[in-house]
Design a protein around this motif. Structure first.
Motif, mmCIF file in Angstrom:
data_model
loop_
_atom_site.group_PDB
_atom_site.id
_atom_site.type_symbol
_atom_site.label_atom_id
_atom_site.label_comp_id
_atom_site.label_asym_id
_atom_site.label_seq_id
_atom_site.Cartn_x
_atom_site.Cartn_y
_atom_site.Cartn_z
ATOM 1 N N ASP A 86 0.840 -1.202 0.000
ATOM 2 C CA ASP A 86 0.000 0.000 0.000
ATOM 3 C C ASP A 86 0.872 1.249 0.000
ATOM 4 N N SER A 87 0.517 2.198 -0.840
ATOM 5 C CA SER A 87 1.245 3.465 -0.898
ATOM 6 C C SER A 87 0.770 4.378 0.223
ATOM 7 N N VAL A 88 1.710 4.984 0.940
ATOM 8 C CA VAL A 88 1.407 5.934 2.005
ATOM 9 C C VAL A 88 2.421 7.070 1.923
ATOM 10 N N PHE A 89 2.218 8.067 2.763
ATOM 11 C CA PHE A 89 3.202 9.140 2.906
ATOM 12 C C PHE A 89 3.742 9.106 4.329
ATOM 13 N N VAL A 90 5.028 9.332 4.472
ATOM 14 C CA VAL A 90 5.641 9.468 5.792
ATOM 15 C C VAL A 90 6.018 10.927 5.995
ATOM 16 N N TYR A 91 5.631 11.505 7.137
ATOM 17 C CA TYR A 91 6.002 12.879 7.450
ATOM 18 C C TYR A 91 7.489 12.925 7.809
#
Length: 248
Positions: A86-91
């Motif tokens: 799954d594609s996510v964003f990390v801060y």
């Protein structure tokens, strides 16, 4: 001491007392102002830090209830299920992904067990969560193994490991450039923050959208096969077989 002198002394004492109270009030007001200024500065600094956080492309490398939210006690509770790939964003504090936004917190399991752990802030479909650093690979995008083959510990054929990437397995492809016909990927090993760095032969994986979606959908269909009507399953197979041609 005559009456006039006594009155003068009383007035002098009152004046001194008044001045003392005024000074105390002034001191207290000054402290209040300094405290307010300090709080305002801290708040502004927090806002400034928040604005500076970058959302860096990343990939989940573990399937399960891996996304958490804080409850009213500040403890992490599993809130959403994800799938490997799954594609996510990390801060992160910068775009190179080397300084993810982390925090220490207590994870509470359904059985009541609690563990102090490190969490990293992520964004999924516009919603903010926390996850464990070992569950996600930063600065990567998803890819899929299109043929079963071994992974390597370095971009060298002599470093082949016992770890095997199965046909259709989702991986996190690093932004790092390919070397010697190898590509860098991250895999879950249970201990390494942001995934264990491995290498795979370039011919063994694909990262184009249609191929990745095809394999990801195949995996999902295989899981739900006993719940899908035969006629629907046949139609899905036809669609998936031709899916790669859509991008050409």
């Amino acid at each position: 001491m005559n009456k006039t002198t006594r009155l003068a002394a009383v007035f002098a004492f009152c004046a001194l007392a008044f001045c003392g109270c005024s000074e105390k009030k002034a001191d207290a007001a000054q402290v209040d102002e300094q405290m307010l200024a300090l709080l305002a500065e801290e708040a502004a600094q927090q806002v400034a830090e928040e604005v500076q956080y970058e959302k860096v492309d990343s990939v989940m490398i573990l399937t399960g209830w891996t996304l958490y939210r804080e409850n009213s006690e500040g403890k992490m509770i599993a809130s959403a299920e994800t799938r490997a790939g799954d594609s996510v964003f990390v801060y992160c504090k910068n775009t190179d992904g080397k300084e993810p936004v982390e925090k220490e917190a207590v994870r509470r399991l359904q059985n009541g067990k609690e563990d102090p752990l490190v969490f990293v802030r992520v964004s999924v479909d516009g919603e903010d969560y926390w996850t464990r650093p070992i569950f996600v690979a930063v600065r990567s995008y998803r890819c899929v193994s299109v043929d079963e083959g071994h992974l390597f510990s370095a971009p060298d054929m002599a470093t082949m490991t016992k770890t095997v990437a199965k046909d259709g397995e989702m991986l996190a492809h690093s932004f790092d450039a390919a070397e010697n016909d190898f590509a860098c990927v991250f895999v879950y090993d249970g201990t390494t923050p942001y995934g264990k760095k491995m290498y795979v032969l370039e011919r063994q994986f694909a990262s184009d959208l249609y191929t990745v979606e095809k394999y990801a959908t195949w995996a999902r269909v295989a899981e739900l096969e006993d719940k899908i009507k035969p006629e629907v399953l046949d139609e899905l197979e036809i669609i998936l077989e031709n899916m790669e041609d859509w991008g050409r």
